[in-house]
Design an enzyme around this catalytic site. Structure first.
Site, mmCIF file in Angstrom:
data_model
loop_
_atom_site.group_PDB
_atom_site.id
_atom_site.type_symbol
_atom_site.label_atom_id
_atom_site.label_comp_id
_atom_site.label_asym_id
_atom_site.label_seq_id
_atom_site.Cartn_x
_atom_site.Cartn_y
_atom_site.Cartn_z
ATOM 1 C CD GLU A 120 19.155 18.731 79.431
ATOM 2 O OE1 GLU A 120 18.523 18.184 78.508
ATOM 3 O OE2 GLU A 120 18.729 18.799 80.599
ATOM 4 C CD GLU A 145 20.553 14.603 78.090
ATOM 5 O OE1 GLU A 145 19.336 14.700 78.364
ATOM 6 O OE2 GLU A 145 21.460 14.994 78.852
#
Length: 632
Positions: A166, A275
């Site tokens: 991320e 995700e």
């Protein structure tokens, strides 16, 4: 990804049984190259706590095997730069070996930190503190090469590797933080990670992963910067959480897919969701989101979708496992291509014909059932019941051709003259059952007897009279519709001659059928005489059916019969002691005074001799409770 809460919270799972409809949206087995994935990095920790998982049938198994049964073909594992414990190199190597043993592909997710790396935290590992850009780039290469080499030495080659987790504003803050002048350093770190992956095995695909998969401007900004500064990647990885994005599922899917299509066109590289997740307390909604997202991605030629920690229970509140049952929720069925839809009803069935109280003149009675189902092609059979007996079954030759709403007919041959009842039970292919209402109808023409006089119907010997004129002699069928508060016995008479005895059960809106023979045409009086203390039932109506084709009878004069009730039907009273004990019923006319509009009152009864037949031994002036009631 949000950090695991340090204190595990125990959630009380309160579930309500819901009606659901299932649909297969895509055939899971037709897409072997698509990554139906799950990040399971919590598993070693949870196993050390003694956590046990059950499959959907309640059998305890290895969680990786359960996930595979639920459609998962790939797992994702995070790597921290710690030497031991959670997400260490050795723990990840052990998990890779377990995955390979049951045929699961592996994705490795390098955080390049001693702990969680996400948009809010990209902390430089303690061993790399104060290193220059050159040194940090080398640290990334060495760490990536070391971990992947150990995994390969254990016999596993990861299919994908993420260089960073991320990385919304880069990594290794503040050196590689893009919003603080670190764009060049960030690109170099990505490239060194890329080079290390390819040095271990050139077939492994390298992913650069950002959060907020709906935010196209974010992705353009980061990947434009990486491209400008010479970094390489094979796949763009996205996080796609409706919760963190504050979007509903359908909107999230629309925006993520628009972003994916722009990225594929702009950079020429494929995309995958690495995700995603949803609330387990909204498992049906989560299932719809997941299956909708994967269906769109499969049709779009994208690479895969990973659920973040579906096996989690307790501290992380977005797993896909039910903590109360320890079984997978319906969210996991999305990886099998199965969609669940919660509906207020599954199936409805109603009798279209005959209608209630309808007269059917033909002895062949056609029953028609209207069936409504949430989905077409679900009807398995309809069972028809006539006068409480199953009389036939309908099964479609090809259930797939049955519409969601359909009318199913069935004919009952040679129905007898008189009153009948019919209902049906419908069963779908999931063994859900729905019963229609019961309709009562008549076969053959009948006359309604409406000329009646009653006497003392609430006691033994009470009588109800019907005046009838028969133009033809012969056999007739009588159908009484009645209600009875208790079992009532009665003797049926014609012109004072007894012809049969009947018993009326304790029922509401029931039917009693009796056959009689009328020897001579003309006027006759039909009488029902109560033979039990309960008196007569309340007769709603009497229908008379000719059994031999005679003309219908008509009502006859009853002026010679007087109604002689024992009291005014509207002015009787029930008497109780002050303690509530029932003492009896008396006419209000015998009271000295009146209750007027009041339903009850405490009154002083007169001496017992006034109350003929009532077991009251009152002393003058003793009060009792009197309640007004109707005489039935």
């Amino acid at each position: 990804m949000k950090k695991l809460l340090p204190i595990l919270m125990v959630w009380l799972a309160i579930t309500a049984k819901a009606i659901t409809v299932t649909d297969t949206i895509f055939n899971r087995n037709e897409h072997p190259e698509y990554a139906f994935g799950a990040d399971v990095s919590f598993v070693p920790m949870m196993e050390s706590w003694g956590t046990k998982w059950l499959d959907k049938n309640g059998n305890q198994k290895d969680i990786l095997k359960i996930l595979k049964e639920q459609g998962i073909n790939s797992i994702r594992l995070r790597v921290w730069t710690v030497n031991s414990g959670a997400s260490s190199k050795q723990e990840v190597v052990n998990m890779c070996k377990r995955a390979k043993a049951i045929g699961l592909d592996v994705m490795i997710d390098f955080h390049y930190s001693d702990t969680w790396a996400d948009p809010g935290s990209q902390t430089i590992p303690s061993a790399w503190t104060n290193h220059s850009v050159d040194a940090l780039a080398k640290n990334i290469y060495d760490h990536t090469f070391d971990v992947l080499s150990a995994i390969k030495a254990a016999g596993v080659v990861p299919r994908w590797v993420q260089v960073g987790n991320e990385t919304k504003r880069g990594m290794l803050y503040p050196v590689g933080q893009t919003n603080k002048g670190g764009s060049v350093a960030f690109a170099r770190f990505v490239q060194n990670g890329y080079n290390a992956v390819k040095a271990v095995d050139s077939t492994t695909q390298v992913i650069v992963h950002l959060p907020d998969g709906h935010d196209n401007s974010l992705y353009r900004s980061i990947f434009d910067g990486l491209k400008k500064n010479g970094a390489k990647w094979d796949i763009i990885g996205l996080s796609a959480y409706p919760r963190w994005s504050h979007l509903d599922g359908p909107t999230m899917i629309t925006r993520v897919m628009a972003n994916i299509n722009d990225l594929k066109s702009r950079y020429g590289t494929p995309c995958m969701v690495v995700e995603t997740g949803h609330y387990p307390k909204e498992a049906v909604v989560g299932n719809q989101y997941l299956v909708g997202l994967m269906d769109r991605m499969i049709k779009n030629g994208d690479l895969g979708c990973f659920y973040w920690e579906p096996e989690s229970m307790g501290g992380y509140d977005m797993g896909a496992w039910d903590e109360a049952t320890r079984k997978p929720t319906v969210m996991m069925d999305a990886f099998l291509g199965v969609k669940h839809t919660e509906v207020p009803w599954m199936m409805r069935a109603s009798m279209l014909s005959p209608a209630a109280e309808q007269t059917v003149e033909d002895a062949a009675v056609e029953l028609q059932v209207r069936v409504q189902h949430q989905r077409k092609g679900r009807l398995r059979m309809v069972e028809f019941y006539f006068d409480k007996m199953k009389t036939g079954t309908y099964k479609p030759d090809d259930p797939a051709t049955v519409a969601a709403t359909d009318t199913i007919p069935f004919t009952v041959a040679n129905a007898a003259i008189g009153v009948h009842s019919a209902w049906a039970r419908v069963t779908d292919n999931a063994n859900n059952k729905q019963t229609t209402d019961t309709v009562t109808f008549y076969c053959g023409q009948s006359a309604l007897a409406d000329n009646t006089v009653t006497e003392n119907v609430d006691q033994r010997g009470g009588t109800q009279h019907w005046g009838l004129q028969f133009s033809e002699a012969g056999n007739y069928r009588l159908v009484f519709r009645y209600s009875a508060p208790s079992l009532c016995g009665a003797v049926l008479q014609i012109d004072g001659d007894s012809i049969t005895r009947s018993y009326f059960l304790k029922k509401e809106d029931a039917f009693q059928t009796t056959d009689i023979t009328v020897a001579q045409p003309g006027n006759h009086t039909l009488q029902m005489v109560a033979s039990t203390q309960a008196g007569l039932p309340t007769i709603s109506y009497l229908r008379i059916f000719p059994l031999e084709g005679q003309a219908l009878p008509t009502s006859a004069d009853l002026s010679g019969i007087d109604s002689q009730p024992t009291a005014d039907a509207d002015e009787t009273a029930a008497v109780y002691s002050l303690s509530g004990t029932y003492l009896g019923t008396v006419p209000l006319s015998l009271l000295k005074g009146s209750l007027g509009d009041r339903p009850s009152a405490v009154v002083a009864l007169p001496a017992s001799g006034v109350w003929s037949g009532l077991p009251i031994n009152s002393v003058g002036g003793t009060p009792y409770i009197v309640r007004k009631q109707r005489l039935k």
